[in-house]
Write an enzyme that holds these catalytic residues in place. Structure first.
Site, mmCIF file in Angstrom:
data_model
loop_
_atom_site.group_PDB
_atom_site.id
_atom_site.type_symbol
_atom_site.label_atom_id
_atom_site.label_comp_id
_atom_site.label_asym_id
_atom_site.label_seq_id
_atom_site.Cartn_x
_atom_site.Cartn_y
_atom_site.Cartn_z
ATOM 1 C CG HIS A 181 -25.391 89.169 54.914
ATOM 2 N ND1 HIS A 181 -24.489 90.088 54.418
ATOM 3 C CD2 HIS A 181 -24.627 88.128 55.351
ATOM 4 C CE1 HIS A 181 -23.261 89.627 54.529
ATOM 5 N NE2 HIS A 181 -23.318 88.435 55.109
ATOM 6 C CD GLU A 182 -25.501 85.216 57.443
ATOM 7 O OE1 GLU A 182 -24.937 84.369 56.722
ATOM 8 O OE2 GLU A 182 -24.869 86.073 58.097
#
Length: 480
Positions: A181-182
């Site tokens: 995600h990051e």
């Protein structure tokens, strides 16, 4: 390969039990079609585009996407001079955490035309990784978005969070999903809508999502669970980009068009060298969107015992290994073959020449368009046809293991057009009437021929399927 031809089928559930079940699964996970889904938000016309609505990116919009964009990354070994003001007490990644983060990086490189290069010199890195122990804002993890003017962005993770204290960084773990995600943020992807963990009121699907597809079934960039859109992953999380992530990142940087260009197997007997594409035993849990660029490819879910629904159409969802909607296929991708397990499976083909093998159990086999090779396997299997387009004389299907008295060929929802209101009926010889069906057996080749006439002289627009084995009977068919 995109679907170039579409099959139109009746939504009138007046067919057999098996044909109606197939119709249900052809509509699975489609909002407004699937009766099991509560649609709280209207579907987006382009959900992938929502992830890149801010036009955050490395490089410029008019860059040549045929050339790989190079990004350097580094794992910080000491507190940087520009550590964000609201976090403190730096700590470095250990080797296991580095390995997990590299797998997340690799999963983005697999789908996008980006070349990631590791460097030990943090100052020359475009993307950095670090941990913190204290956050004034209660942060769990965060990352900065890129712009053409920036040379470096950081990703940060709370070492004191339960996820990292428990080292939940293996495949399907929340920590691994967090890395993916990051990293997505550092490449320019946003949350599907304008919400964040720092909001005064915690975001929810009901109050914060602005369109249907804002869930972790469609994108790793979402905050909201897959059950909001009808899927159920039983507590696991995606380790790699999903359906809309792949479309979004490719719109920015172009696609990786060389990965998995040969014959690729997903699931059991996988040759992908990716843990999220690999099933090792009947207890394995799969969660992925398949990105593939060529070859003759196979979904092998033969080791699972649960009832499965395997759909080979692009942008579709399949129920695999006891989960719901946990396997999908990226837009533009063709998977040619599917192998079911020992449960009562439904196998749905696409417009390629598919090989579908049901395995044990009472399976429903539907080849769709293309000249398909079909095996039911052990059990009482049903081969369903909805249209003459699914097995015309010049692209005939072959059914290889039909057992008379056990298996069925189901044409109860067969589309005969406006002139075919009388349905399908067996005759000795064609006379030119719509819906006439003829069954013949070739004693030399030991092949049955089953044909349906759509009217007039039998031609390439009509229906013809080949059934290998002993002679079959009219009672082996379910007619309209």
């Amino acid at each position: 390969m995109s679907l170039k031809k579409k099959i139109s089928y009746s939504e009138d559930v007046s067919g057999s039990e098996k044909a109606n079940e197939l119709l249900k699964w052809l509509q699975a996970y489609i909002p407004g079609k699937d009766s099991n889904i509560v649609v709280e938000h209207e579907p987006s016309k382009d959900a992938a585009k929502e992830l890149i609505r801010g036009d955050y990116r490395w490089g410029h919009q008019d860059d040549d996407k045929s050339k790989a964009f190079q990004l350097k990354y580094s794992f910080l070994e000491s507190k940087p001079d520009n550590m964000p003001w609201h976090i403190s007490e730096f700590s470095a990644f250990n080797e296991a955490q580095k390995a997990a983060a590299k797998l997340s990086i690799q999963s983005w490189a697999d789908v996008a035309n980006i070349n990631f290069v590791e460097t030990t010199d943090a100052k020359e890195a475009n993307v950095t990784f670090g941990f913190f122990d204290v956050s004034l804002t209660g942060s769990y993890a965060f990352a900065y978005l890129p712009t053409p003017e920036k040379t470096q962005v950081g990703t940060w993770y709370n070492a004191k969070s339960r996820t990292f204290l428990n080292n939940d960084i293996d495949v399907n773990g929340y920590g691994r999903q967090t890395f993916t995600h990051e990293i997505g943020h550092t490449l320019g992807l946003q949350h599907p809508a304008d919400y964040n963990a720092s909001d005064k009121v915690s975001p929810t699907y009901k109050n914060s999502a602005t369109y249907f597809e804002d869930s972790r079934a469609y994108t790793v960039m979402s905050y909201f669970g897959e059950k909001n859109t009808g899927q159920d992953f039983k507590g696991i999380y995606s380790s790699a980009p999903l359906l809309n992530d792949i479309s979004a990142i490719q719109a920015v940087y172009g696609a990786n068009n060389t990965i998995r260009a040969d014959d690729t197997v997903y699931g059991f007997n996988s040759n992908t060298d990716r843990d999220f594409y690999t099933a090792k035993d009947e207890n394995s849990k799969l969660l992925f969107t398949a990105w593939d660029t060529g070859g003759n490819d196979t979904f092998d879910f033969s080791g699972f015992t649960q009832d499965q629904r395997i759909n080979l159409n692009e942008a579709s969802f399949s129920d695999v290994g006891g989960l719901k909607g946990n396997v999908s296929i990226a837009r533009g991708v063709t998977i040619e073959n599917a192998i079911g397990g020992s449960g009562n499976d439904v196998l749905i083909g696409n417009d390629a020449a598919n090989t579908l093998k049901g395995g044990a159990g009472d399976d429903i086999i539907y080849g769709g368009l293309g000249a398909d090779n079909l095996w039911g396997g052990e059990g009482n299997d049903t081969f369903v046809y909805l249209s003459a387009k699914e097995s015309p004389p010049l692209e005939r299907d072959w059914i290889h293991d039909f057992v008379s008295g056990k298996d069925k060929i189901d044409v109860s929802l067969f589309d005969l057009g406006e002139a075919g209101k009388g349905g399908v009926k067996f005759v000795r010889e064609f006379t030119g009437e719509v819906g006439e069906a003829v069954l013949r057996y070739n004693t030399v080749d030991k092949v049955n021929d089953f044909a349906i006439n759509l009217g007039g002289e039998f031609s390439y627009d009509d229906f013809w399927v080949k059934i290998v084995g002993e002679p079959i009977l009219e009672s082996d068919f379910i007619l309209s």
